[in-house]
Design an enzyme around this catalytic site. Structure first.
Site, PDB file in Angstrom:
ATOM      1  N   GLY A   1       2.973   2.312  -6.070  1.00  0.00           N
ATOM      2  CA  GLY A   1       1.615   1.966  -5.654  1.00  0.00           C
ATOM      3  C   GLY A   1       0.596   2.469  -6.658  1.00  0.00           C
TER       4      GLY A   1
ATOM      5  N   ASP B   1       7.427   7.908   0.790  1.00  0.00           N
ATOM      6  CA  ASP B   1       6.945   7.114   1.931  1.00  0.00           C
ATOM      7  C   ASP B   1       7.526   5.692   1.914  1.00  0.00           C
ATOM      8  OD1 ASP B   1       5.421   6.367  -0.308  1.00  0.00           O
ATOM      9  OD2 ASP B   1       3.606   6.027   0.849  1.00  0.00           O
TER      10      ASP B   1
ATOM     11  N   GLU C   1       7.875  11.342  -5.424  1.00  0.00           N
ATOM     12  CA  GLU C   1       6.567  11.715  -4.852  1.00  0.00           C
ATOM     13  C   GLU C   1       6.334  13.207  -4.687  1.00  0.00           C
ATOM     14  OE1 GLU C   1       7.319   7.494  -3.897  1.00  0.00           O
ATOM     15  OE2 GLU C   1       8.536   9.289  -3.756  1.00  0.00           O
TER      16      GLU C   1
ATOM     17  N   GLY D   1       6.455   2.632  -4.159  1.00  0.00           N
ATOM     18  CA  GLY D   1       6.056   1.382  -3.516  1.00  0.00           C
ATOM     19  C   GLY D   1       6.947   0.203  -3.859  1.00  0.00           C
TER      20      GLY D   1
END
Length: 386
Positions: free
Chosen positions: A98, A177, A169, A146
């Site tokens: 992302g 996530d 992350e 992402g």
């Protein structure tokens, strides 16, 4: 720094450094070309999604998420679309993650983008996970964060010798996530716990052997594979699987090479089965092998808060549905935006690039259960809803 340098083989002690280089690429988010950032085309029986920001390794922004989501929903309803394919342009990346820098800036300025991005990204992850039509991701090149969320919840993931997978992350004060809490604990043994906490990178055939990809093909066969998929007449999931299986079986690259972590799996399973990060660290210290000591060095660089959030996320996610996991992860994303480490991680890795984040709290023992419980707490009417 060119991507070729990132991918140069180095000792695995340097894997953290390489992760940072890739995270740096995520920060370069200006799209100057007039071409669309994502192509959405109907070809043959299939809806084809092509992520088209090759200069920034196809990193994902909010407008791309919105376009993909609405088109996916349309294609799901259309009887003439019986298959969905997603891929990345440019040959270097499927999707490196992302647009972290934009989210960090928005979070600092208390702008709505910080909520919207995670909410809509996770809604898209869920839509891919529940998609009624066969969903095929061609995860060629860098596939992180992402990008994993765009692929791993679909029916089929095709890796190549150039695929590079990681969930890095914890190095930037975030957590794995996009449904990481769902798919990671479902990998073999404690492999997912290890990948989540250390950000360890899997390459090529190992992405399939580790259970992230369902199939493995030579990258030069991808155009033919895609052609054969597009030529199918209203295919079922079984028809699609047949085509993919045929290509997979023909591919001999690294077929007989053991999984890169195979020799360490017993050690990973025993060390990472602890229910606290402190205990995992103690297990690694007691183990004392070169591999265990290498992981301790990695742990020292990660955000202590991220490590604690991540372990609990993965443990809780192991018994939740994908939707329940995404609701939990949305709460965690907002906790990270309220905190310190995410902004500090982005500063150190992406903005000033001094690679020297000052985490707060700096020690695991300073992170209370009360604080952790607060991160996982319901946001009431602001919770993610499906």
């Amino acid at each position: 720094m060119g991507l070729s340098e990132v991918l140069r083989p180095m000792s695995r002690f340097n894997s953290f450094k390489r992760t940072q280089v890739i995270l740096q690429h995520l920060g370069m988010s200006k799209h100057t070309d007039s071409e669309p950032e994502v192509f959405l085309e109907r070809t043959g029986c299939a809806g084809v999604i092509t992520l088209n920001r090759p200069k920034v390794l196809n990193s994902l922004n909010l407008s791309m998420i919105r376009r993909i989501y609405s088109q996916l929903k349309k294609w799901e309803q259309e009887p003439e679309t019986s298959l969905i394919i997603i891929k990345g342009a440019g040959g270097k990346a499927f999707c490196a993650g992302g647009d972290i820098k934009a989210i960090s800036e928005a979070g600092k300025a208390k702008q709505k983008l910080a909520q919207d991005f995670f909410k809509e990204e996770y809604t898209l992850n869920s839509a891919i996970g529940t998609c009624k039509k066969p969903f095929v991701s061609l995860i060629h090149g860098v596939t992180m964060g992402g990008g994993v969320g765009l692929s791993v919840h679909g029916h089929f993931r095709v890796a190549t010798e150039k695929t590079l997978f990681a969930m890095p992350e914890t190095a930037i004060g975030l957590f794995p996530d996009v449904g990481g809490g769902y798919f990671l604990p479902r990998l073999s043994g404690k492999l997912g716990y290890f990948l989540a906490l250390t950000g360890f990178r899997l390459k090529g055939r190992d992405v399939q052997k580790g259970g992230i990809a369902t199939h493995f093909v030579d990258s030069d066969k991808l155009p033919m594979l895609e052609k054969d998929l597009l030529a199918l007449k209203s295919p079922s999931k079984e028809n699609v699987a047949e085509v993919l299986d045929t290509y997979h079986k023909k591919c001999k690259v690294d077929q007989d090479k053991p999984f890169i972590l195979e020799e360490h799996m017993d050690r990973i399973n025993s060390c990472f089965s602890a229910s606290t990060v402190e205990q995992i660290i103690q297990n690694l210290q007691e183990d004392g092998s070169p591999f265990a000591l290498e992981q301790l060095k990695v742990f020292e660089k990660m955000s202590p808060t991220s490590l604690k959030i991540t372990l609990r996320q993965i443990m809780e996610g192991s018994s939740k549905s994908l939707q329940e996991v995404l609701i939990m992860e949305y709460r965690l994303s907002q906790a990270c935006l309220r905190g310190h480490d995410f902004y500090e991680g982005v500063r150190a890795v992406l903005i000033e690039k001094d690679q020297n984040p000052k985490w707060k709290p700096a020690k695991l023992e300073e992170i209370t259960d009360e604080f952790l419980n607060d991160c996982f707490k319901s946001l009431g009417s602001d919770d993610l809803k499906f």
